[in-house]
Design a protein around this motif. Structure first.
Motif, short mmCIF file in Angstrom:
data_model
loop_
_atom_site.label_atom_id
_atom_site.label_comp_id
_atom_site.label_asym_id
_atom_site.label_seq_id
_atom_site.Cartn_x
_atom_site.Cartn_y
_atom_site.Cartn_z
N TYR A 95 0.83 -1.21 0.00
CA TYR A 95 0.00 0.00 0.00
C TYR A 95 0.87 1.26 0.00
N GLN A 96 1.86 1.31 0.88
CA GLN A 96 2.70 2.50 0.96
C GLN A 96 3.59 2.64 -0.27
N MET A 97 4.03 1.53 -0.87
CA MET A 97 4.81 1.63 -2.10
C MET A 97 3.96 2.16 -3.25
N THR A 98 2.70 1.74 -3.30
CA THR A 98 1.81 2.20 -4.36
C THR A 98 1.54 3.69 -4.23
N LEU A 99 1.31 4.16 -3.00
CA LEU A 99 1.03 5.58 -2.78
C LEU A 99 2.29 6.43 -2.71
N GLY A 100 3.44 5.79 -2.48
CA GLY A 100 4.68 6.54 -2.36
C GLY A 100 4.80 7.27 -1.03
#
Length: 132
Positions: A54-59
């Motif tokens: 999730y955090q990788m997708t949102l950056g």
């Protein structure tokens, strides 16, 4: 192939909720639910990996602020620990102890000194046998 209509209804079995959503939506699912009575239902599909994706997708880094708070708290606790150790070494905390507390402390120190002496003797004996 024609699509058939499906009836949408409440999923009663809490252990099947995430699995059914995964199949119906063809997606990875991790659920944390609270019922109206406040009961926690947690269905995990490797939650840490889920949030990492999730955090990788949102950056964004959702763990960073939590980590910084823990580091700040650790720094404060280390300072308190350092101050307590300094105070104990100086003997300031002994002023508040009564006669019985002082006697027990002295007895504990005597036992600790005895253990230190016994260890020292064992090392001396061992070193004299090891080098001869």
């Amino acid at each position: 192939m024609a699509r058939g209509k499906i009836q949408i209804k409440r999923i009663e079995n809490t252990t099947k909720k995430a699995n059914e959503l995964t199949v119906l939506c063809d997606a990875k699912v991790s659920i944390i639910m609270f019922s109206s009575t406040g009961k926690l239902h947690k269905i995990e599909q490797s939650t840490k990996q889920f949030f990492d994706q999730y955090q990788m997708t949102l950056g964004v880094d959702i763990w960073n602020s939590h980590y910084e708070n823990m580091q700040e708290n650790l720094k404060k606790l280390k300072e308190v620990n350092r101050n307590l150790r300094k105070e104990f070494r100086m003997g300031d905390c002994l002023n508040e102890l009564g006669m019985e507390d002082l006697r027990l402390l002295e007895e504990g120190m005597d036992k600790a000194a005895k253990v230190v002496r016994e260890r020292k003797v064992r090392l001396i004996i061992c070193s004299s046998f090891c080098f001869t």
